[in-house]
Design a protein around this motif. Sequence first.
Motif, PDB file in Angstrom:
ATOM      1  N   THR A 178      40.747  56.055 112.435  1.00  0.00           N
ATOM      2  CA  THR A 178      41.625  55.853 111.189  1.00  0.00           C
ATOM      3  C   THR A 178      42.789  56.695 111.624  1.00  0.00           C
ATOM      4  O   THR A 178      42.788  57.796 111.518  1.00  0.00           O
ATOM      5  N   GLY A 179      43.945  56.036 111.740  1.00  0.00           N
ATOM      6  CA  GLY A 179      45.179  56.523 112.038  1.00  0.00           C
ATOM      7  C   GLY A 179      45.395  57.513 113.353  1.00  0.00           C
ATOM      8  O   GLY A 179      44.445  57.351 114.320  1.00  0.00           O
ATOM      9  N   ALA A 210      42.168  60.838 110.639  1.00  0.00           N
ATOM     10  CA  ALA A 210      42.523  61.053 109.384  1.00  0.00           C
ATOM     11  C   ALA A 210      41.307  60.812 108.416  1.00  0.00           C
ATOM     12  O   ALA A 210      41.181  61.296 107.354  1.00  0.00           O
ATOM     13  N   ALA A 211      39.966  60.606 108.894  1.00  0.00           N
ATOM     14  CA  ALA A 211      38.769  60.540 108.197  1.00  0.00           C
ATOM     15  C   ALA A 211      38.044  61.726 108.512  1.00  0.00           C
ATOM     16  O   ALA A 211      37.144  61.883 107.850  1.00  0.00           O
ATOM     17  N   GLY A 212      38.681  62.604 109.225  1.00  0.00           N
ATOM     18  CA  GLY A 212      37.762  63.896 109.482  1.00  0.00           C
ATOM     19  C   GLY A 212      37.403  63.761 110.933  1.00  0.00           C
ATOM     20  O   GLY A 212      38.000  63.407 112.008  1.00  0.00           O
ATOM     21  N   LEU A 213      36.292  64.934 111.218  1.00  0.00           N
ATOM     22  CA  LEU A 213      35.800  64.845 112.550  1.00  0.00           C
ATOM     23  C   LEU A 213      35.273  63.489 113.050  1.00  0.00           C
ATOM     24  O   LEU A 213      34.696  62.917 112.392  1.00  0.00           O
ATOM     25  N   LEU A 214      35.788  63.225 114.494  1.00  0.00           N
ATOM     26  CA  LEU A 214      35.238  61.823 114.885  1.00  0.00           C
ATOM     27  C   LEU A 214      34.309  62.044 115.996  1.00  0.00           C
ATOM     28  O   LEU A 214      34.522  62.813 116.881  1.00  0.00           O
ATOM     29  N   PRO A 215      33.045  61.676 115.699  1.00  0.00           N
ATOM     30  CA  PRO A 215      31.800  61.706 116.657  1.00  0.00           C
ATOM     31  C   PRO A 215      32.025  60.884 117.818  1.00  0.00           C
ATOM     32  O   PRO A 215      32.497  59.943 117.684  1.00  0.00           O
ATOM     33  N   THR A 260      47.880  64.362 120.636  1.00  0.00           N
ATOM     34  CA  THR A 260      47.774  63.773 119.526  1.00  0.00           C
ATOM     35  C   THR A 260      48.121  62.429 119.938  1.00  0.00           C
ATOM     36  O   THR A 260      48.983  62.016 120.632  1.00  0.00           O
ATOM     37  N   LEU A 261      46.935  61.359 119.579  1.00  0.00           N
ATOM     38  CA  LEU A 261      47.228  59.968 120.117  1.00  0.00           C
ATOM     39  C   LEU A 261      47.501  59.069 118.834  1.00  0.00           C
ATOM     40  O   LEU A 261      46.925  59.218 118.043  1.00  0.00           O
ATOM     41  N   THR A 262      48.364  58.200 119.047  1.00  0.00           N
ATOM     42  CA  THR A 262      49.019  57.414 117.945  1.00  0.00           C
ATOM     43  C   THR A 262      49.200  56.095 118.369  1.00  0.00           C
ATOM     44  O   THR A 262      49.586  55.682 119.511  1.00  0.00           O
ATOM     45  N   GLY A 263      48.571  55.277 117.816  1.00  0.00           N
ATOM     46  CA  GLY A 263      48.626  53.709 117.913  1.00  0.00           C
ATOM     47  C   GLY A 263      47.733  52.880 118.674  1.00  0.00           C
ATOM     48  O   GLY A 263      48.017  52.088 119.497  1.00  0.00           O
ATOM     49  N   LEU A 316      54.588  51.183 121.534  1.00  0.00           N
ATOM     50  CA  LEU A 316      53.834  51.545 122.425  1.00  0.00           C
ATOM     51  C   LEU A 316      52.724  52.900 121.902  1.00  0.00           C
ATOM     52  O   LEU A 316      53.380  53.453 121.088  1.00  0.00           O
ATOM     53  N   PRO A 317      51.495  52.820 122.155  1.00  0.00           N
ATOM     54  CA  PRO A 317      50.857  53.951 121.755  1.00  0.00           C
ATOM     55  C   PRO A 317      51.474  55.186 122.477  1.00  0.00           C
ATOM     56  O   PRO A 317      52.234  55.198 123.464  1.00  0.00           O
ATOM     57  N   GLN A 318      51.293  56.148 121.587  1.00  0.00           N
ATOM     58  CA  GLN A 318      51.890  57.644 122.211  1.00  0.00           C
ATOM     59  C   GLN A 318      50.942  58.626 122.289  1.00  0.00           C
ATOM     60  O   GLN A 318      49.864  58.478 121.597  1.00  0.00           O
TER      61      GLN A 318
END
Length: 411
Positions: free
Chosen positions: A104-105, A73-78, A36-39, A12-14
């Motif tokens: 990304t990630g 993973a790609a940097g700052l997220l707008p 930290t949001l994963t998945g 599941l998402p974490q």
Amino acid sequence: MCGAVPAPAQSLPQVDVKLIPVVSDGSVTTVRVTETLTGLEGGPDRPLVSVPARIALTPGQAYTAEEVVFADAAGLLPIRMGVDQPPPGMPLQMRSFTPLRAITGPVTVTYVAKVTPALTPRKLGPSYDLRGIDGGVGGAYFSFLLMPLQAPQVDVHLAWDMTGVPGGAVVSTAGGGDYTARVAPMEVYSTFFLVGRVHGLTTPDSPFQAYWIGTPPFRADTMVDWSRKSFTVLQRFFQDAEAKPYTLLMRPYLRPRDGGGAARGGFMLEYGVGALDDAARRIMFTHEMVHHFVGMLEGDSSANAWYGEGLAEFYKVRLPLREGLVHIVEVAREIGVMTNAYYSSPLVTTPYAEVGRQRWAGGEAQVVPYNRGFLYFTNLDAQIRAKSGGRRSLDNLVLAMLERRRSRTVL
């Protein structure tokens, strides 16, 4: 079966959350949050995380898009931030954050929640906002924590870092400070907590515990002892075999009469600074504890509030009186307050569908579910007793409904 290989747990998402209170001149002024949001999947077509901008009449944190920083993973997220406009009667107004590109990630989110001084005036509403006094802070995750509400379930791990906080305590209606669970994201929100300089009265052999910040205008030891007895009465009457921990939390507020908010596993009381006699306070405590056992109806909470609030009003006087915890004169006075408020209300004849739409507009409609629900259940109890020749009462109906709920039997 011996030798069987267990199936892998479903992924599941974490959501990993770290909370750091910041102290200035002896007071906790802010809480720094890192998530930290994963998945999770996200992009321009749907919000990644959301947080209430308003819960009933209680404001949430007024975050701006610039104050919440996202990175992957790609940097700052707008991100694009938006606040919805719910229909009349809906208690929740949501503030949502939507990525302007595909993520990304894992995503890291950082932001700061502000703590309001406890005696700052606000509109009447549930005690979800962050408020502090004397080095302690109380509130609920509802008012400030960003969560991925689009996910049906998530694995949540939430931890407080109290290294720089005098006292360093963390208590909550979910037990201790750290929180680990596989739940629907919305379930995390209803947890109340106190952090920092916290006072408490605990009993090792009882599921009922009590903690507070500030200085209550009553003898806390006497009030907690009575509340523990009342909780035991409710637990026995509602046939609650689980005996899960129940936590009373208290913080001060400027209101002359106490208020607060209930959650599964405990409630947050806002003790008023004005005079309120012990009997009225004890009865009000019992109202909040009844919610732990009877819950609410599913569906529109504004339209269905008469059920949970009405039963809480009904049993807050019936059960303590039956067990000799309050005097009949005190109960009669409380019933007088409820009936007078109902019959003098300008909404006494207003259909409940309309009351639900008006409930969070800040007027008379907010209290109608309490008094109208109480009178409905009082009348229903009298009808059941009359029809059965005194052999049955509302008690039988409520206990049967609770048993069906516990056994998952469809009503």
